[in-house]
Scaffold this motif. Structure first.
Motif, PDB file in Angstrom:
ATOM      1  N   LEU A  24      -0.732  -4.816  18.893  1.00  0.00           N
ATOM      2  CA  LEU A  24      -1.331  -3.587  18.173  1.00  0.00           C
ATOM      3  C   LEU A  24      -2.597  -4.484  17.335  1.00  0.00           C
ATOM      4  N   GLN A  25      -3.644  -4.001  17.014  1.00  0.00           N
ATOM      5  CA  GLN A  25      -4.909  -4.338  16.663  1.00  0.00           C
ATOM      6  C   GLN A  25      -5.083  -3.241  15.436  1.00  0.00           C
ATOM      7  N   VAL A  26      -4.911  -3.900  14.169  1.00  0.00           N
ATOM      8  CA  VAL A  26      -5.324  -2.932  12.928  1.00  0.00           C
ATOM      9  C   VAL A  26      -6.457  -3.267  12.203  1.00  0.00           C
ATOM     10  N   ASP A  37       1.608  -4.976   3.027  1.00  0.00           N
ATOM     11  CA  ASP A  37       1.872  -3.607   3.215  1.00  0.00           C
ATOM     12  C   ASP A  37       2.061  -3.281   4.564  1.00  0.00           C
ATOM     13  N   VAL A  38       0.962  -3.620   5.487  1.00  0.00           N
ATOM     14  CA  VAL A  38       1.199  -3.459   6.832  1.00  0.00           C
ATOM     15  C   VAL A  38       2.330  -4.028   7.433  1.00  0.00           C
ATOM     16  N   GLY A  75       4.735   4.797  19.222  1.00  0.00           N
ATOM     17  CA  GLY A  75       3.698   6.080  18.756  1.00  0.00           C
ATOM     18  C   GLY A  75       4.118   6.115  17.118  1.00  0.00           C
ATOM     19  N   ARG A  76       5.338   6.265  16.923  1.00  0.00           N
ATOM     20  CA  ARG A  76       5.747   6.478  15.501  1.00  0.00           C
ATOM     21  C   ARG A  76       5.449   5.148  14.492  1.00  0.00           C
ATOM     22  N   GLU A  83      -0.814   5.479   7.924  1.00  0.00           N
ATOM     23  CA  GLU A  83      -0.538   5.767   6.515  1.00  0.00           C
ATOM     24  C   GLU A  83      -0.757   5.143   5.518  1.00  0.00           C
ATOM     25  N   VAL A  84      -0.884   3.755   5.989  1.00  0.00           N
ATOM     26  CA  VAL A  84      -0.920   2.731   4.951  1.00  0.00           C
ATOM     27  C   VAL A  84      -2.557   2.985   4.429  1.00  0.00           C
ATOM     28  N   PRO A  85      -2.392   2.869   2.830  1.00  0.00           N
ATOM     29  CA  PRO A  85      -3.909   2.968   2.297  1.00  0.00           C
ATOM     30  C   PRO A  85      -4.774   1.945   2.594  1.00  0.00           C
ATOM     31  N   GLY A  86      -5.898   2.190   3.190  1.00  0.00           N
ATOM     32  CA  GLY A  86      -6.827   0.939   3.432  1.00  0.00           C
ATOM     33  C   GLY A  86      -7.014   0.749   4.948  1.00  0.00           C
TER      34      GLY A  86
END
Length: 100
Positions: A24-26, A37-38, A75-76, A83-86
């Motif tokens: 995953l790339q965030v 947090d992530v 997916g979840r 949902e994590v702010p930022g």
């Protein structure tokens, strides 16, 4: 007694079923504690195999290689990261196809 509860660091990959590995790339704002947090969210829902991060022009890019039970779980996980702010976006990096 002794000898039980030894650390399964290698070898014993005894999962309850097949696992699904994905990268995953965030992309997110480079705010303080965002990486933590992530990562907390990811760690709750998946096994993190590796992670790396870099920041370019105030935008942080986090990459996680994770193992989850199945694609539904993935997916979840993606929804939870979003949902994590930022967090700006979450993308799956399609792995080099390994035919099974």
């Amino acid at each position: 007694g002794e000898g039980e509860g030894k650390d399964n660091l290698e070898g014993d990959d005894e999962f309850d079923g097949p696992t699904f590995t994905s990268e995953l790339q965030v992309f997110c704002d480079d705010r303080k504690f965002l990486l933590r947090d992530v990562s907390n969210v990811v760690a709750l829902m998946a096994d993190i195999e590796s992670t790396q991060s870099q920041t370019i022009n105030q935008v942080a890019m986090l990459q996680y290689k994770v193992s989850v039970a199945d694609i539904g779980e993935l997916g979840r996980l993606i929804s939870a990261i979003e949902e994590v702010p930022g967090v700006i976006s979450v993308e799956r990096i399609l792995a080099r196809s390994t035919k099974s």
